[in-house]
Enzyme design. Structure first.
Site, short mmCIF file in Angstrom:
data_model
loop_
_atom_site.label_atom_id
_atom_site.label_comp_id
_atom_site.label_asym_id
_atom_site.label_seq_id
_atom_site.Cartn_x
_atom_site.Cartn_y
_atom_site.Cartn_z
N LYS A 256 -10.48 -11.97 -7.83
CA LYS A 256 -10.11 -10.55 -7.83
C LYS A 256 -8.94 -10.42 -8.78
O LYS A 256 -7.85 -10.97 -8.53
CB LYS A 256 -9.71 -10.08 -6.43
CG LYS A 256 -9.37 -8.60 -6.40
CD LYS A 256 -8.84 -8.16 -5.06
CE LYS A 256 -8.35 -6.71 -5.17
NZ LYS A 256 -7.41 -6.37 -4.11
N GLY B 61 -5.32 1.81 -0.48
CA GLY B 61 -4.99 3.16 -0.03
C GLY B 61 -5.75 3.65 1.19
O GLY B 61 -5.36 4.64 1.80
N ASN C 138 -6.85 -3.71 3.93
CA ASN C 138 -5.93 -4.73 4.41
C ASN C 138 -4.82 -4.11 5.25
O ASN C 138 -4.75 -4.29 6.46
CB ASN C 138 -5.37 -5.52 3.24
CG ASN C 138 -4.46 -6.67 3.70
OD1 ASN C 138 -4.54 -7.10 4.85
ND2 ASN C 138 -3.60 -7.14 2.83
N THR C 139 -3.97 -3.31 4.60
CA THR C 139 -2.78 -2.78 5.28
C THR C 139 -3.14 -2.02 6.56
O THR C 139 -2.48 -2.17 7.60
CB THR C 139 -1.98 -1.87 4.33
OG1 THR C 139 -1.58 -2.66 3.22
CG2 THR C 139 -0.75 -1.29 5.00
#
EC number: 2.8.1.10
Lengths: 254, 368
Positions: A95, A183, A204-205
Site C-alpha cells: 500500500k 476518513g 482503521n481509526t
C-alpha cells in the site's frame, strides 16, 4: 468475491493495525470484522527480530498482509519501505502512501505516481493511497496499479465521505477496484461508500478508537455487506417530479 | 490488448437473454444507478424500459442541458470520393453498383469548401468510400492541408487505417475519426460485407483502438440500425464505448445512430427501428454517459429531427449532400443514400432557435 491482482476476497472490509490499545484487542477486532486484508506500517516492523508483537499473530490468523509505506515523504523513502517489506514479509503487495505533510497527512500525488510507476515495473502489486482525484486515479491505473485507494476525508478524521462527488467519478471510470480509504468514521458511512459502488473500504481509526473495537469491527462487517448488497440490488427510485405528462415524447403518439 | 479481446469474452446469447428478460424493477434501478454502468444500459435498452420512456426523456434532457447547455454543434459532410473496393449490400457506393465514380481533385475540393463555408460551417466531416489504393493515406495527406486552411475542426469517416497512418493525419490537422462497426454480430456482418477489406470484422473492431493510440482527439462509434437486432447492437456498442473511455480516457467520444436508408441496390432493413425505439436509444445512452456527444444526420425527417434536437443530441448536420461534388453540382446519381431532411442549414438553425437551442458553428481550436 472481490479480485485484486491474483487474489480473491470474500470480505470487502479491509482494516488496519494502528491505534489499538493492545495487540490482542487489534486481533480480536480484526477477527470480528471478518477482514481478510490487513494493512500494517513497514516502519513499525522490528528490523532486528523481523517481527513485532502483532506480526506473528496476524500471520497465524490467516489474513493477507498489506504492508504500507506510511511515513515515507518521497519516492526514495517509499521505494525503500517497499523493498524492505518484500524482504521481511515475503510479499510483493504494497500500500503506497507518501505524505510529506505531517499535519493532515495529505498524499503527495506527484511522488505517488512516480513511485507507483517504478514499483509496478519492479513487479509489485501496488495499491496507492491518494486524494480523490479522478485524473490521478486513471494515471495510476495506466502505470499498472492493481487498485486505487482514494480518501473519503483526511486520515483519522472520521469525517466520512467529504470527497463523495469525486469518488463517484472515480468509481464510474475505474477499471481496477476502488477502495475508499481514510476518513470513514461510522458504519453508516461505510454502507454509503458501498452503495455508491466502491469495491471495498479500509477502516482503521473508527474501529480502533471505538470504546468497544470488537463490536465496532462486527458493525463495520455488517455495514459493508449491507451496502454492497444494496448496490447489487439497486436502490429504489427517487423522484423529484410528477410523471403524469408527456411533453418530450408526446410527438411519438401524433 | 484491444476491444477484440473484450468482445470475445462477451456472450451474445447471455446478453440477449438478459435484454429480453429485464423487468420494470430492473429499469427503475438502472435509472437510479450512477452513469457508466453497462448493466444499467442493458435495462434501459430493453423492451421493459418502453413504459418509462417519458421519465427517461426527462432525465436525459436535464443531463444534456446540464452538460452541454443549449448548444448544438453544427457539422456538414464533404464527400471526397465514391470509389469503393468493398461489396456491402446496404450501401450505394458498393463496388458492383454501376454508378458514375468520382474522386474530387484539389480544385474541386476548394470549390466545394467555398460552397460549404458560405452556409456558415466551420466543422467538417470528410467522407469517402473505402478504396485504399486510389483514396488512401497519400490522398488524405494531400487534401488535409487544404481543408484545415478553411475549417477549424476536421473529422474523417473513411476506411480503417493503421495507427501510424492516423498519427500522420493527426500531424496534418485531423481532429476526429468516425468509424462505425455497422453491426456487432459477426454472422450478420459477414452476410452484408461479402468482398473487400471491410469483410474483416476483427480488423474493423479493433480500429478504434488504433485511432485512440494515435492520439486522435475525438472518436465516433456507431452501428447501422436495421442490419441486426438494434437493442443488442446498441448494447454491444455501449460495451465498446465503455472499454474505449476507460482505456483511452484522454479522447472524447461520440456516437451516431443512423437508421438504414434506401439506396441504389440496397437491402431492406432486417429489423425495423421505430421512432420510439430511436428515442429510447438516445435517452438510454445519455443516461449511460453524460459526456457522450450524439450525432444526428439528415437521414431522419424534419419533424423527427426537430423533436430530437431537444432530446439529447448534441451534433447535427444540415444541408448535406452525400455525393462527391454535390454542393457545387447536385447530381443524385452519385448519392450514397437518400436524405430525408433537405432543409437548408439556416432553416434548420432557425428551428433550433425557436426551441430555445443555440446552433454553434465554431467550437474548436486544435492549436490549444
Amino acid at each position: 468475491m472481490l479480485t485484486i491482482a491474483d487474489h480473491q476476497f470474500e470480505s470487502r472490509l479491509f482494516t488496519g493495525t494502528g491505534k489499538f490499545a493492545t495487540a490482542q484487542t487489534m486481533l480480536d477486532a480484526v477477527g470480528a470484522s471478518e477482514s481478510q486484508l490487513v494493512t500494517l506500517a513497514v516502519k513499525r516492523l522490528d528490523l532486528n527480530t523481523g517481527s513485532d508483537n502483532i506480526l506473528k499473530p496476524l500471520i497465524d490468523s490467516g489474513v493477507k498482509l498489506l504492508p504500507n509505506t506510511a511515513g515515507a515523504r518521497n519516492v526514495k523513502e517509499a521505494l525503500f519501505a517497499a523493498h524492505l517489506s518484500r524482504e521481511m514479509l515475503g510479499t510483493n503487495w504494497i500500500k503506497l502512501e507518501i505524505h510529506p505533510d505531517p499535519k493532515y497527512l495529505m498524499p503527495d500525488p506527484i511522488e505517488t505516481l512516480e513511485a507507483a510507476r517504478i514499483l509496478c515495473e519492479q513487479g509489485y502489486v501496488v495499491l496507492p493511497y491518494v486524494h480523490a482525484d479522478p485524473v490521478l486515479c486513471r494515471r495510476l491505473e495506466e502505470v499498472g496499479c492493481a487498485a486505487v485507494m482514494p480518501l473519503g476525508s483526511p486520515i483519522g478524521s472520521n469525517q466520512g465521505l467529504a470527497s463523495e462527488p469525486f469518488l463517484k467519478i472515480i468509481i464510474e471510470q475505474a477499471k481496477v477496484p476502488v477502495i475508499v480509504d481514510a476518513g470513514i468514521g461510522a458504519p453508516s458511512q461505510a454502507t454509503h461508500a458501498m452503495e455508491l459502488g466502491a469495491d471495498a473500504v479500509l477502516v482503521n481509526t473508527a474501529i480502533a478508537s471505538s470504546r468497544d473495537p470488537v463490536t465496532m469491527g462486527r458493525c463495520f462487517a455488517q455495514a459493508v455487506n449491507t451496502g454492497r448488497q444494496a448496490y447489487i440490488a439497486g436502490l429504489g427510485a427517487v423522484s423529484h417530479q410528477a410523471h403524469n405528462t408527456s411533453p418530450l415524447t408526446g410527438f411519438l403518439n401524433d | 490488448m484491444s476491444f477484440v479481446d473484450v468482445f470475445k469474452k462477451l456472450s451474445r446469447s447471455e446478453l440477449k437473454l438478459r435484454l429480453y428478460s429485464s423487468t420494470a424493477a430492473d429499469v427503475e434501478c438502472a435509472m437510479q444507478k450512477p452513469s457508466g454502468d453497462v448493466d444499467s444500459l442493458l435495462a434501459l435498452l430493453s423492451p421493459a424500459a418502453e413504459p418509462f420512456l417519458e421519465q427517461m426523456a426527462q432525465q436525459a434532457v436535464a443531463l444534456t442541458r446540464q452538460r452541454f447547455g443549449a448548444s448544438i454543434g453544427m457539422y456538414i459532410p464533404l464527400y471526397l470520393s465514391n470509389l469503393c473496393a468493398n461489396e456491402c449490400d446496404y450501401c450505394g457506393f458498393t463496388m458492383s453498383n454501376k454508378i458514375k465514380r468520382k474522386t474530387l481533385t484539389d480544385s474541386e475540393i476548394k470549390d466545394e469548401m467555398r460552397s460549404i463555408k458560405s452556409m456558415g460551417y466551420d466543422s467538417i466531416l470528410l467522407v469517402s468510400g473505402e478504396h485504399e489504393s486510389k483514396v488512401g493515406v497519400p490522398y488524405f495527406k494531400q487534401v488535409l492541408p487544404l481543408i484545415t486552411e478553411q475549417f477549424s475542426h476536421v473529422a474523417m469517416e473513411v476506411q480503417p487505417l493503421e495507427e501510424q497512418d492516423y498519427r500522420e493525419l493527426v500531424a496534418e490537422g485531423l481532429d476526429a475519426v468516425m468509424l462505425y462497426q455497422e453491426t456487432y454480430n459477426p454472422v450478420t456482418y459477414s452476410e452484408h460485407h461479402t468482398r473487400g477489406k471491410k469483410k474483416d470484422f476483427g480488423y474493423r473492431l479493433e480500429s478504434p483502438d488504433r485511432v485512440a493510440r494515435a492520439g486522435v482527439d475525438k472518436i465516433g462509434l456507431g452501428v447501422l440500425l436495421g442490419l441486426d437486432d438494434w437493442r443488442l447492437d446498441a448494447l454491444l456498442m455501449g460495451h465498446h464505448l465503455d472499454y474505449m473511455e476507460k482505456t483511452y480516457w484522454r479522447s472524447r467520444y461520440s456516437i451516431s445512430l443512423p437508421r438504414l436508408r434506401p439506396c441504389t441496390g440496397g437491402v431492406t432493413p432486417k429489423v425495423e427501428l421505430t421512432d420510439k425505439g430511436l428515442v429510447q436509444m438516445i435517452c438510454a445512452f445519455r443516461l449511460f454517459n453524460q459526456q457522450l456527444e450524439i450525432s444526428l444526420s439528415t437521414r431522419e425527417t424534419p419533424k423527427l429531427r426537430d423533436n430530437l434536437f431537444t432530446l439529447g443530441v448534441t451534433n447535427v448536420s444540415a444541408g448535406s449532400s452525400t455525393q462527391p461534388g454535390g454542393y457545387v453540382e447536385p447530381n443524385t446519381e452519385l448519392d450514397q443514400f437518400e436524405i430525408s431532411d433537405e432543409r437548408s442549414p439556416q432553416v434548420v438553425a432557425n428551428a433550433m432557435l425557436e426551441r430555445g437551442l443555440n446552433p454553434v458553428w465554431k467550437d474548436w481550436e486544435s492549436g490549444w
